[in-house]
Design an enzyme around this catalytic site. Structure first.
Site, short mmCIF file in Angstrom:
data_model
loop_
_atom_site.label_atom_id
_atom_site.label_comp_id
_atom_site.label_asym_id
_atom_site.label_seq_id
_atom_site.Cartn_x
_atom_site.Cartn_y
_atom_site.Cartn_z
N ARG A 90 0.93 -1.47 0.07
CA ARG A 90 0.16 0.08 0.00
C ARG A 90 0.70 1.13 0.27
NH1 ARG A 90 -5.12 0.20 -1.92
NH2 ARG A 90 -5.40 -1.08 -0.10
N ARG A 100 1.75 -6.48 -10.26
CA ARG A 100 1.43 -5.68 -7.97
C ARG A 100 1.75 -6.37 -7.43
NH1 ARG A 100 -3.45 -2.80 -6.09
NH2 ARG A 100 -4.96 -3.98 -5.85
N HIS A 141 0.80 3.57 -10.20
CA HIS A 141 -0.95 4.32 -9.09
C HIS A 141 -0.08 4.83 -8.27
CE1 HIS A 141 -3.74 3.28 -6.10
NE2 HIS A 141 -4.15 2.32 -6.60
N ASP A 164 -13.01 9.26 -7.06
CA ASP A 164 -12.34 8.68 -6.93
C ASP A 164 -12.39 8.46 -8.46
OD1 ASP A 164 -11.16 5.86 -7.22
OD2 ASP A 164 -12.40 4.63 -6.87
N GLU A 212 -2.38 8.57 -10.51
CA GLU A 212 -1.89 7.31 -11.78
C GLU A 212 -1.99 8.14 -12.75
OE1 GLU A 212 -4.72 4.24 -10.34
OE2 GLU A 212 -5.32 6.06 -7.86
C1 BG6 Z 1 -7.44 3.51 -6.82
C2 BG6 Z 1 -9.28 3.01 -8.10
O1 BG6 Z 1 -6.67 3.25 -8.83
O2 BG6 Z 1 -6.88 2.30 -6.92
C3 BG6 Z 1 -10.06 2.63 -6.34
O3 BG6 Z 1 -9.40 3.61 -8.78
C4 BG6 Z 1 -9.69 1.75 -5.70
O4 BG6 Z 1 -11.92 2.55 -6.72
C5 BG6 Z 1 -7.75 1.80 -5.54
O5 BG6 Z 1 -10.09 1.88 -4.53
C6 BG6 Z 1 -6.87 1.34 -4.33
O6 BG6 Z 1 -6.90 -0.29 -5.15
P1 BG6 Z 1 -6.96 -1.27 -3.73
O7 BG6 Z 1 -6.95 -2.24 -4.68
O8 BG6 Z 1 -5.09 -1.16 -4.12
O9 BG6 Z 1 -7.32 -1.26 -2.77
#
Ligand code: BG6
Length: 244
Positions: A16, A40, A109, A154, A219
């Site tokens: 994260r 990822r 991202h 979002d 992103e």
């Molecule tokens: C973003 C999406 O790119 O990633 C969101 O637009 C999503 O909808 C976010 O919640 C995080 O995604 P993840 O799978 O890492 O929790």
């Protein structure tokens, strides 16, 4: 860059923070069950380094596990990370090693560290159409000068300009602040802007409840299916710089 203090780094889920590489799909926009695809959460090989770059490679086949069964195309993804003076450039190359064309969507991202998301704004998207992922991906346009973060955001912005800026006015109180400049290649047509805000943060096990204040994601992405012919290589990149 932002990385959550609760991020899981043992490979059981995506980290994260940093720059998760979304491939062969962004979100659910592709054949994989896993959101943002398998890249990822895969282990990449380091295939070359110089004093400023590192190249990582992810190949189909071999001992790859069953996660990519939904994407049964022979392919290789190269990811080059270059730290050069004041800039960070990340470049992704996808090569189709199969006999048929395949389609993919993608995103880099990036999690940007800000002092307080309510004092940060994303500039460069005025009057650009976006799909609102919080409203069934309905297409909308907003005429605000910048995207601000006072609630969950979002959005998938379509056909975005080459340069976006994140201005964070939270200096000096937070110790953070300044301006990020994000420049992308024309092959990445779109840009996703995301902040999970209060309720979604509480639901994420790998994110502290209050950490949404410390990050925004911008992103660079290709969210509409791109087709790659056999033998062809697609390349997409972003260059990020920061000034106080
Ligand atoms: C973003 C999406 O790119 O990633 C969101 O637009 C999503 O909808 C976010 O919640 C995080 O995604 P993840 O799978 O890492 O929790």
């Amino acid at each position: 860059m932002f990385t959550s203090s609760a991020a899981v780094t043992d490979g059981t889920k995506a980290i994260r923070g940093g720059i998760p590489v979304c491939f062969p799909q962004f979100s659910d926009l592709g054949p994989c069950a896993a959101s943002h695809g398998f890249a990822r959460t895969s282990t990449w090989d380091v295939t070359s380094t110089t004093s400023t770059t590192a190249t990582f490679t992810l190949r189909s086949g071999g001992d790859r596990d069953a996660r990519d069964e939904a994407f049964p195309h022979a392919h290789v993804v190269e990811y080059v990370v270059c730290v050069d003076g004041e800039t960070l450039t990340t470049t992704m190359r996808v090569t189709n090693e199969d006999v048929d064309a395949f389609e993919f969507t993608t995103a880099l991202h990036t999690y940007f560290r800000v002092g307080d998301c309510e004092r940060a704004r994303v500039e460069g998207l005025k009057s650009t159409s976006y799909l609102d992922s919080l409203d069934g991906r309905r297409e909308k346009t907003d005429d605000a000068d910048a995207v601000e973060f006072h609630e969950e955001v979002d959005r998938i912005y379509l056909d975005t300009p080459a340069v976006l800026k994140i201005r964070d006015a939270s200096m000096p109180e937070s110790g953070y602040g300044g301006t990020f400049t994000i420049e992308k290649s024309a092959t990445l047509t779109d840009a996703v802007v995301w902040n999970p805000w209060v309720e979604k943060s509480k639901k994420m096990g790998d994110f502290r409840d209050d950490e949404y204040r410390e990050m925004v994601c911008v992103e660079v992405a290709g969210t509409r299916k791109m087709s790659l012919a056999p033998g062809a290589t697609w390349e997409g990149s972003q260059t990020i710089s920061f000034a106080v």
